[in-house]
Design a protein around this motif. Structure first.
Motif, PDB file in Angstrom:
ATOM      1  N   UNK A   1      66.030  40.757  73.357  1.00 49.76           N
ATOM      2  CA  UNK A   1      65.242  41.969  73.550  1.00 49.76           C
ATOM      3  C   UNK A   1      63.770  41.697  73.248  1.00 49.76           C
ATOM      4  N   UNK A   2      62.929  42.392  73.990  1.00 54.64           N
ATOM      5  CA  UNK A   2      61.519  42.228  73.662  1.00 54.64           C
ATOM      6  C   UNK A   2      60.879  43.553  73.280  1.00 54.64           C
ATOM      7  N   UNK A   3      59.844  43.455  72.456  1.00 50.56           N
ATOM      8  CA  UNK A   3      59.111  44.647  72.032  1.00 50.56           C
ATOM      9  C   UNK A   3      57.677  44.505  72.531  1.00 50.56           C
ATOM     10  N   UNK A   4      57.025  45.635  72.753  1.00 57.93           N
ATOM     11  CA  UNK A   4      55.606  45.608  73.127  1.00 57.93           C
ATOM     12  C   UNK A   4      54.820  46.356  72.070  1.00 57.93           C
ATOM     13  N   UNK A   5      53.808  45.699  71.545  1.00 56.75           N
ATOM     14  CA  UNK A   5      53.027  46.300  70.472  1.00 56.75           C
ATOM     15  C   UNK A   5      51.544  46.035  70.719  1.00 56.75           C
ATOM     16  N   UNK A   6      50.768  47.098  70.844  1.00 59.15           N
ATOM     17  CA  UNK A   6      49.312  46.991  71.037  1.00 59.15           C
ATOM     18  C   UNK A   6      48.964  45.930  72.088  1.00 59.15           C
ATOM     19  N   UNK A   7      49.703  45.927  73.168  1.00 53.72           N
ATOM     20  CA  UNK A   7      49.396  45.012  74.277  1.00 53.72           C
ATOM     21  C   UNK A   7      50.033  43.641  74.171  1.00 53.72           C
ATOM     22  N   UNK A   8      50.798  43.392  73.103  1.00 48.27           N
ATOM     23  CA  UNK A   8      51.397  42.070  72.911  1.00 48.27           C
ATOM     24  C   UNK A   8      52.912  42.129  73.086  1.00 48.27           C
ATOM     25  N   UNK A   9      53.446  41.100  73.741  1.00 47.65           N
ATOM     26  CA  UNK A   9      54.902  41.018  73.877  1.00 47.65           C
ATOM     27  C   UNK A   9      55.463  40.242  72.688  1.00 47.65           C
ATOM     28  N   UNK A  10      56.502  40.787  72.080  1.00 50.20           N
ATOM     29  CA  UNK A  10      57.100  40.134  70.904  1.00 50.20           C
ATOM     30  C   UNK A  10      58.594  39.974  71.148  1.00 50.20           C
ATOM     31  N   UNK A  11      59.145  38.811  70.810  1.00 49.58           N
ATOM     32  CA  UNK A  11      60.587  38.612  70.958  1.00 49.58           C
ATOM     33  C   UNK A  11      61.285  39.147  69.715  1.00 49.58           C
ATOM     34  N   UNK A  12      62.094  40.178  69.939  1.00 49.40           N
ATOM     35  CA  UNK A  12      62.773  40.828  68.809  1.00 49.40           C
ATOM     36  C   UNK A  12      64.110  40.134  68.578  1.00 49.40           C
ATOM     37  N   UNK A  13      64.056  38.936  68.041  1.00 48.47           N
ATOM     38  CA  UNK A  13      65.268  38.151  67.812  1.00 48.47           C
ATOM     39  C   UNK A  13      65.462  37.952  66.308  1.00 48.47           C
ATOM     40  N   UNK A  14      66.694  37.668  65.922  1.00 45.23           N
ATOM     41  CA  UNK A  14      66.928  37.290  64.520  1.00 45.23           C
ATOM     42  C   UNK A  14      66.538  35.821  64.365  1.00 45.23           C
ATOM     43  N   UNK A  15      66.525  35.358  63.133  1.00 45.96           N
ATOM     44  CA  UNK A  15      66.200  33.950  62.888  1.00 45.96           C
ATOM     45  C   UNK A  15      67.170  33.033  63.648  1.00 45.96           C
ATOM     46  N   UNK A  16      68.459  33.345  63.579  1.00 44.05           N
ATOM     47  CA  UNK A  16      69.436  32.465  64.231  1.00 44.05           C
ATOM     48  C   UNK A  16      69.266  32.475  65.750  1.00 44.05           C
ATOM     49  N   UNK A  17      69.005  33.655  66.308  1.00 41.83           N
ATOM     50  CA  UNK A  17      68.766  33.729  67.770  1.00 41.83           C
ATOM     51  C   UNK A  17      67.506  32.941  68.140  1.00 41.83           C
ATOM     52  N   UNK A  18      66.509  32.994  67.262  1.00 44.76           N
ATOM     53  CA  UNK A  18      65.262  32.267  67.518  1.00 44.76           C
ATOM     54  C   UNK A  18      65.519  30.761  67.550  1.00 44.76           C
ATOM     55  N   UNK A  19      66.295  30.292  66.569  1.00 47.47           N
ATOM     56  CA  UNK A  19      66.591  28.854  66.512  1.00 47.47           C
ATOM     57  C   UNK A  19      67.360  28.425  67.765  1.00 47.47           C
ATOM     58  N   UNK A  20      68.271  29.273  68.211  1.00 46.11           N
ATOM     59  CA  UNK A  20      69.029  28.975  69.438  1.00 46.11           C
ATOM     60  C   UNK A  20      68.088  28.853  70.643  1.00 46.11           C
ATOM     61  N   UNK A  21      67.143  29.791  70.712  1.00 41.29           N
ATOM     62  CA  UNK A  21      66.174  29.792  71.811  1.00 41.29           C
ATOM     63  C   UNK A  21      65.349  28.491  71.790  1.00 41.29           C
ATOM     64  N   UNK A  22      64.929  28.094  70.601  1.00 40.12           N
ATOM     65  CA  UNK A  22      64.101  26.885  70.483  1.00 40.12           C
ATOM     66  C   UNK A  22      64.930  25.643  70.846  1.00 40.12           C
TER      67      UNK A  22
END
Ligand code: UDP
Length: 240
Positions: A1-22
């Motif tokens: 899932x992604x979030x948008x904040x003040x014009x910036x896209x942010x990946x709303x992932x947990x730490x484990x999901x982030x490590x998987x992505x990397x």
């Protein structure tokens, strides 16, 4: 899932999901940029379009700290947890040791990256450090530094030049290094090398890490003035 904040896209992932992505990024062998977004960076990016461009050009943007998680929730995005630069770095180094990824540490004062590498190798036996380089080079030397990184053949580069210098270096040079992933990590090498102490876990749980940093390095107060301005900007845009 992604979030948008003040014009910036942010990946709303947990730490484990982030490590998987990397892990996927590393396997792809193509260049990927990770930006750990804190309120200070996002606030400055409101006024400096190049900084905003670097956020939205990144392949992964993590919510670095409780301020961003809070702001995302105010904006209506249920971001689960913060993924800070230093926590993600530690977690990725562990993965690097397990998977045989070659890691390069670029940045901080002379000697600090070497010391951090030494400590990491003790904590994660088998870790392959491709190389280290300090971060006090002139802009004219940045290309030469990138060339020495390339010769070390890293898979993953941690860049500790402070924001936004580190993001600009990654943007300009990642491709020429041949690495699959680069990530800006701010003052993390100083913490890992033991030059700066991180707040104890209980202080972090109370979300008071910013206060502990302020007490250790009082010169940061000017930078932290941005935090209330950031909070006002978020509330004005999403609440009122
Ligand atoms: N640094 C560097 N080259 C520079 C300026 C800074 O290598 O030209 C290093 C500095 O020694 C420190 C890190 O970048 O290790 C920045 O730390 P800081 O705590 O300011 O990072 P941030 O708050 O941006 O995460």
């Amino acid at each position: 899932m992604e979030a948008w904040l003040l014009g910036a896209r942010i990946d709303a992932l947990t730490m484990e999901e982030t490590v998987e992505r990397v892990t996927g990024f590393i396997k792809s062998r193509r260049p990927h940029r990770i930006l750990t977004l804190n309120p200070e960076y996002l606030y400055r990016a409101q006024f400096e379009s190049e900084m905003m461009r670097l956020i939205n050009r990144s392949d992964l943007v993590t919510p670095d700290g409780v301020g961003i998680v809070w702001a995302c929730r105010v904006a209506g995005y249920p971001v689960k947890e913060r993924v800070t630069g230093i926590d993600l770095m530690q977690r990725l180094v562990k993965q690097a040791a397990a998977c045989g990824w070659r890691v390069y540490l670029l940045g901080a004062s002379p000697g600090v990256a070497e010391k951090a590498a030494e400590k990491l190798c003790c904590t994660y036996p088998g870790l392959q450090i491709a190389g280290t380089h300090h971060g006090y080079f002139r802009d004219e030397e940045a290309g030469l530094v990138a060339e020495s990184v390339r010769q070390a053949r890293p898979d993953l580069i941690f860049v500790a030049l402070g924001a936004p210098r580190q993001e600009f270096w990654i943007d300009r040079y990642l491709e020429s290094t041949g690495a699959a992933v680069a990530m800006g990590v701010g003052g993390s090498f100083d913490v890992i090398a033991g030059r700066v102490r991180r707040a104890p876990a209980w202080v972090r749980r109370l979300h008071l890490e910013w206060l502990s940093r302020l007490l250790q390095e009082p010169s940061r107060w000017r930078r932290q003035l941005v935090l209330p301005c950031f909070a006002c900007m978020v509330l004005k845009k999403y609440k009122f």
